[in-house]
Write a protein that holds these residues in place. Sequence first.
Motif, mmCIF file in Angstrom:
data_model
loop_
_atom_site.group_PDB
_atom_site.id
_atom_site.type_symbol
_atom_site.label_atom_id
_atom_site.label_comp_id
_atom_site.label_asym_id
_atom_site.label_seq_id
_atom_site.Cartn_x
_atom_site.Cartn_y
_atom_site.Cartn_z
ATOM 1 N N GLN A 94 87.306 115.503 36.839
ATOM 2 C CA GLN A 94 86.387 116.632 36.882
ATOM 3 C C GLN A 94 86.835 117.705 35.902
ATOM 4 O O GLN A 94 87.981 117.739 35.486
ATOM 5 C CB GLN A 94 86.341 117.218 38.301
ATOM 6 N N TRP A 95 85.875 118.567 35.522
ATOM 7 C CA TRP A 95 86.185 119.736 34.712
ATOM 8 C C TRP A 95 85.180 120.830 35.045
ATOM 9 O O TRP A 95 84.051 120.562 35.460
ATOM 10 C CB TRP A 95 86.178 119.398 33.221
ATOM 11 N N ALA A 96 85.594 122.077 34.868
ATOM 12 C CA ALA A 96 84.765 123.239 35.175
ATOM 13 C C ALA A 96 84.171 123.787 33.882
ATOM 14 O O ALA A 96 84.861 123.910 32.873
ATOM 15 C CB ALA A 96 85.579 124.319 35.885
ATOM 16 N N ASP A 97 82.866 124.112 33.940
ATOM 17 C CA ASP A 97 82.153 124.707 32.807
ATOM 18 C C ASP A 97 81.692 126.091 33.250
ATOM 19 O O ASP A 97 80.729 126.221 34.015
ATOM 20 C CB ASP A 97 80.971 123.829 32.403
ATOM 21 N N SER A 98 82.406 127.125 32.777
ATOM 22 C CA SER A 98 82.072 128.485 33.203
ATOM 23 C C SER A 98 80.733 128.938 32.643
ATOM 24 O O SER A 98 80.057 129.767 33.240
ATOM 25 C CB SER A 98 83.183 129.451 32.762
ATOM 26 N N ARG A 99 80.348 128.412 31.491
ATOM 27 C CA ARG A 99 79.067 128.816 30.911
ATOM 28 C C ARG A 99 77.903 128.266 31.728
ATOM 29 O O ARG A 99 76.906 128.950 31.914
ATOM 30 C CB ARG A 99 78.990 128.316 29.468
ATOM 31 N N ALA A 100 78.046 127.033 32.193
ATOM 32 C CA ALA A 100 77.007 126.462 33.046
ATOM 33 C C ALA A 100 77.200 126.842 34.511
ATOM 34 O O ALA A 100 76.341 126.531 35.342
ATOM 35 C CB ALA A 100 77.011 124.940 32.920
ATOM 36 N N ASN A 101 78.322 127.506 34.831
ATOM 37 C CA ASN A 101 78.623 127.970 36.181
ATOM 38 C C ASN A 101 78.590 126.799 37.171
ATOM 39 O O ASN A 101 77.955 126.849 38.217
ATOM 40 C CB ASN A 101 77.636 129.057 36.627
ATOM 41 N N THR A 102 79.282 125.712 36.818
ATOM 42 C CA THR A 102 79.317 124.545 37.681
ATOM 43 C C THR A 102 80.574 123.747 37.373
ATOM 44 O O THR A 102 81.311 124.037 36.427
ATOM 45 C CB THR A 102 78.073 123.666 37.493
ATOM 46 N N VAL A 103 80.806 122.734 38.198
ATOM 47 C CA VAL A 103 81.920 121.797 38.007
ATOM 48 C C VAL A 103 81.328 120.402 37.950
ATOM 49 O O VAL A 103 80.584 119.996 38.846
ATOM 50 C CB VAL A 103 82.957 121.888 39.147
ATOM 51 N N TYR A 104 81.640 119.677 36.879
ATOM 52 C CA TYR A 104 81.140 118.324 36.707
ATOM 53 C C TYR A 104 82.197 117.335 37.198
ATOM 54 O O TYR A 104 83.398 117.551 37.041
ATOM 55 C CB TYR A 104 80.834 118.033 35.236
ATOM 56 N N GLY A 105 81.719 116.223 37.769
ATOM 57 C CA GLY A 105 82.601 115.148 38.203
ATOM 58 C C GLY A 105 82.085 113.811 37.709
ATOM 59 O O GLY A 105 80.865 113.586 37.690
ATOM 60 N N LEU A 106 83.001 112.934 37.318
ATOM 61 C CA LEU A 106 82.640 111.616 36.803
ATOM 62 C C LEU A 106 83.413 110.549 37.565
ATOM 63 O O LEU A 106 84.635 110.649 37.714
ATOM 64 C CB LEU A 106 82.952 111.500 35.305
ATOM 65 N N GLY A 107 82.676 109.550 38.058
ATOM 66 C CA GLY A 107 83.290 108.412 38.729
ATOM 67 C C GLY A 107 83.204 107.179 37.847
ATOM 68 O O GLY A 107 82.107 106.732 37.503
ATOM 69 N N PHE A 108 84.372 106.641 37.471
ATOM 70 C CA PHE A 108 84.423 105.529 36.539
ATOM 71 C C PHE A 108 84.640 104.219 37.296
ATOM 72 O O PHE A 108 85.043 104.206 38.464
ATOM 73 C CB PHE A 108 85.552 105.738 35.519
ATOM 74 N N SER A 109 84.400 103.126 36.575
ATOM 75 C CA SER A 109 84.546 101.803 37.183
ATOM 76 C C SER A 109 85.990 101.337 37.207
ATOM 77 O O SER A 109 86.336 100.447 37.975
ATOM 78 C CB SER A 109 83.694 100.784 36.429
ATOM 79 N N SER A 110 86.837 101.926 36.364
ATOM 80 C CA SER A 110 88.239 101.520 36.320
ATOM 81 C C SER A 110 89.089 102.693 35.871
ATOM 82 O O SER A 110 88.593 103.685 35.318
ATOM 83 C CB SER A 110 88.439 100.339 35.365
ATOM 84 N N GLU A 111 90.387 102.591 36.110
ATOM 85 C CA GLU A 111 91.321 103.640 35.716
ATOM 86 C C GLU A 111 91.450 103.720 34.195
ATOM 87 O O GLU A 111 91.687 104.783 33.634
ATOM 88 C CB GLU A 111 92.682 103.369 36.352
ATOM 89 N N HIS A 112 91.268 102.579 33.513
ATOM 90 C CA HIS A 112 91.363 102.561 32.048
ATOM 91 C C HIS A 112 90.273 103.429 31.423
ATOM 92 O O HIS A 112 90.547 104.204 30.493
ATOM 93 C CB HIS A 112 91.242 101.124 31.553
ATOM 94 N N HIS A 113 89.032 103.333 31.919
ATOM 95 C CA HIS A 113 87.939 104.143 31.382
ATOM 96 C C HIS A 113 88.206 105.632 31.628
ATOM 97 O O HIS A 113 87.934 106.477 30.767
ATOM 98 C CB HIS A 113 86.615 103.737 32.030
ATOM 99 N N LEU A 114 88.748 105.968 32.807
ATOM 100 C CA LEU A 114 89.073 107.365 33.107
ATOM 101 C C LEU A 114 90.141 107.884 32.155
ATOM 102 O O LEU A 114 90.025 108.991 31.604
ATOM 103 C CB LEU A 114 89.545 107.483 34.559
ATOM 104 N N SER A 115 91.191 107.104 31.915
ATOM 105 C CA SER A 115 92.265 107.545 31.018
ATOM 106 C C SER A 115 91.742 107.721 29.596
ATOM 107 O O SER A 115 92.106 108.679 28.908
ATOM 108 C CB SER A 115 93.404 106.533 31.043
ATOM 109 N N LYS A 116 90.873 106.818 29.143
ATOM 110 C CA LYS A 116 90.323 106.916 27.790
ATOM 111 C C LYS A 116 89.469 108.174 27.652
ATOM 112 O O LYS A 116 89.572 108.916 26.655
ATOM 113 C CB LYS A 116 89.480 105.679 27.487
#
Length: 373
Positions: A95-117
């Motif tokens: 996840q990461w926070a975007d203060s300009r959009a005033n929200t926090v985005y989250g991403l769920g990946f299929s594997s740990e390799h995709h998340l690390s990349k």
Amino acid sequence: MQEAARITKLSQPTCKPIMDKEQPIFSTRAHVFQIDPNTKKNWVPTSKHAVTVSYFYDSTRNVYRIISLDGSKAIINSTITPNMTFTKTSQKFGQWADSRANTVYGLGFSSEHHLSKFAEKFQEFKEAARLAKEKSQEKMELTSTPSQESAGGDLQSPLTPESINGTDDERTPDLTQNSEPRPEPTQNALPFTHSSAISKHWEAELATLKGNNAKLTAALLESTANVKQWKQQLAAYQEEAERLHKRVTELECVSSQANAVHTHKTELNQTIQELEETLKVKEEEIERLKQEIDNARELQEQRDSLTQKLQEVEIRNKDLEGQLSDLEQRLEKSQNEQEAFRNNLKTLLEILDGKIFELTELRDNLAKLLERS
């Protein structure tokens, strides 16, 4: 504070739609989530399935953006800034926070390799955004110096031929004010009178020029002082804006950490439940092993008892074997004695048979003798 907020608002780039000048430089697929704006705790899915999430580079503005489309709807439109931080909250979620959009985005990946990349690319483009920001600030500082010099030249621009000589409207009042009413000159006195009027005119022009010069000098000094004051105010506003940015980033980090702590707490609760279940299974296994140990002890006791009995039986067997050996010896001795007795008896019978035969002969002889007598 309002001025600093206005400067902060003006300094933030606006998000424009994707155009031909932006090119995707990295793409992956993930499930997209946003933090619930009401609770600021729960995740709300913005895509029903895994969608393409891409990094875009705008060469015109020299900015990097994360963009994801669900059909024709933009569910992520986040400009990467040096203050952003991408946090891995689990093996397949970040996840990461975007203060300009005033929200926090989250991403769920299929594997740990995709998340690390994706996290590596985020750090890489964040560093590139930081370098681009530093270069733009250096360019602004370099361009601010010539602009100040041109500003000084503009302040001195009133020194034009018209300001030196004055316009017709300006010269007319000066001549009227400096010329005194005089009688109509004679023909001989005309050149002297004309030269006196010209001298007075130039004296008035010189006085006007000196006054304008003094006014321009004062205005220049005042403008220079105002420019310095404006620079100081701008620096103060920039410091205040930077402090506010840092504060917002800290709050975003605290919020991200709170979310990470909540997620970690959930994971810990699940781990505790799994450990409790495992502990329960282990306790049952321990009870089963205890029962087996008790059974093994009972079997060991039975074995010991049987071993003791076997030893006793072996001892008795040895005693019986000794007795049997003694009996065999006695029997052999008895047999030997019986054999000797039989031999003696046989000998005695033979002797007795001889004696009986002799007695028989003796009886026969006696009978014969009796018959003869």
